[in-house]
Design a protein around this motif. Sequence first.
Motif, PDB file in Angstrom:
ATOM      1  N   THR A  99       1.023  -1.070  -0.037  1.00  0.00           N
ATOM      2  CA  THR A  99      -0.004   0.043   0.092  1.00  0.00           C
ATOM      3  C   THR A  99       1.026   1.415  -0.098  1.00  0.00           C
ATOM      4  O   THR A  99       0.704   2.217  -0.760  1.00  0.00           O
ATOM      5  N   SER A 100       1.660   1.229   0.670  1.00  0.00           N
ATOM      6  CA  SER A 100       2.642   2.413   1.226  1.00  0.00           C
ATOM      7  C   SER A 100       3.433   2.752  -0.421  1.00  0.00           C
ATOM      8  O   SER A 100       3.739   3.883  -0.907  1.00  0.00           O
ATOM      9  N   LEU A 101       4.207   1.764  -0.633  1.00  0.00           N
ATOM     10  CA  LEU A 101       4.838   1.755  -1.988  1.00  0.00           C
ATOM     11  C   LEU A 101       3.959   2.019  -3.284  1.00  0.00           C
ATOM     12  O   LEU A 101       4.296   3.131  -3.878  1.00  0.00           O
ATOM     13  N   SER A 102       2.947   1.698  -3.358  1.00  0.00           N
ATOM     14  CA  SER A 102       1.828   1.923  -4.294  1.00  0.00           C
ATOM     15  C   SER A 102       1.676   3.277  -4.379  1.00  0.00           C
ATOM     16  O   SER A 102       1.439   4.003  -5.262  1.00  0.00           O
ATOM     17  N   GLU A 103       1.235   3.866  -3.196  1.00  0.00           N
ATOM     18  CA  GLU A 103       0.938   5.441  -2.915  1.00  0.00           C
ATOM     19  C   GLU A 103       2.047   6.528  -3.439  1.00  0.00           C
ATOM     20  O   GLU A 103       2.034   7.094  -4.194  1.00  0.00           O
ATOM     21  N   HIS A 104       3.093   5.917  -2.961  1.00  0.00           N
ATOM     22  CA  HIS A 104       4.546   6.700  -3.245  1.00  0.00           C
ATOM     23  C   HIS A 104       4.598   6.626  -4.902  1.00  0.00           C
ATOM     24  O   HIS A 104       4.721   7.755  -5.421  1.00  0.00           O
ATOM     25  N   VAL A 105       4.611   5.419  -5.370  1.00  0.00           N
ATOM     26  CA  VAL A 105       4.847   5.332  -6.785  1.00  0.00           C
ATOM     27  C   VAL A 105       3.630   6.169  -7.729  1.00  0.00           C
ATOM     28  O   VAL A 105       3.863   6.811  -8.520  1.00  0.00           O
ATOM     29  N   ILE A 127       5.748  11.856   0.635  1.00  0.00           N
ATOM     30  CA  ILE A 127       4.311  12.379  -0.107  1.00  0.00           C
ATOM     31  C   ILE A 127       4.158  13.815   0.262  1.00  0.00           C
ATOM     32  O   ILE A 127       3.657  14.525  -0.584  1.00  0.00           O
ATOM     33  N   THR A 128       4.566  14.267   1.404  1.00  0.00           N
ATOM     34  CA  THR A 128       4.467  15.563   1.865  1.00  0.00           C
ATOM     35  C   THR A 128       5.279  16.467   0.790  1.00  0.00           C
ATOM     36  O   THR A 128       4.877  17.536   0.341  1.00  0.00           O
ATOM     37  N   GLY A 129       6.867  15.876   0.421  1.00  0.00           N
ATOM     38  CA  GLY A 129       7.563  16.557  -0.277  1.00  0.00           C
ATOM     39  C   GLY A 129       6.836  16.735  -1.519  1.00  0.00           C
ATOM     40  O   GLY A 129       7.079  17.669  -2.389  1.00  0.00           O
ATOM     41  N   ILE A 130       6.330  15.350  -2.249  1.00  0.00           N
ATOM     42  CA  ILE A 130       5.784  15.525  -3.569  1.00  0.00           C
ATOM     43  C   ILE A 130       4.593  16.447  -3.541  1.00  0.00           C
ATOM     44  O   ILE A 130       4.584  17.343  -4.682  1.00  0.00           O
ATOM     45  N   ASN A 131       3.867  16.710  -2.690  1.00  0.00           N
ATOM     46  CA  ASN A 131       2.790  17.459  -2.501  1.00  0.00           C
ATOM     47  C   ASN A 131       3.205  19.148  -2.639  1.00  0.00           C
ATOM     48  O   ASN A 131       2.768  19.672  -3.280  1.00  0.00           O
TER      49      ASN A 131
END
Length: 148
Positions: free
Chosen positions: A81-87, A129-133
């Motif tokens: 789940t976490s890796l899917s979200e990041h990708v 995820i915060t950085g990507i946002n």
Amino acid sequence: MKVYGELEDTVNIVSEALAPYQTYFESPVNRLSVIKGGLASSSIQDLLNISGSTRFDMAKNLDLTEPTLRKHLSNNKELSTSLSEHVLFLLELYDKGLDTFGSIEEFKNWLPQHNIGIGAKPSDLLDSITGINMVMNELNRIDHGILA
């Protein structure tokens, strides 16, 4: 004229690679569904192809060791789940970068440059995820002409 054709080909290749993920970018419900179900491990190879990143850099961004990244690339299993979200967030970021800059190469050239609006190099923020946002928000500001 040849250069224009090559750039157009690159945009088409990247657009085609991003196409299977478009429906996930459009709806939080779709996004959550695919994240919970797990993206196919081939999504990491798609991300590598789109980003042009080395396996070492991609492993760093995804908080994986290089051997673990290779394992994911060779397996045909769903990602966690976490890796899917990041990708998925990284794929969406590249999609947005292509849209904002009109060229994946221009976006990739922008990523390692210090950005005043976020106080960092965007490429240094892709490991969370915060950085990507933060980078996504900066792209939205660029789209609207708010440069700082």
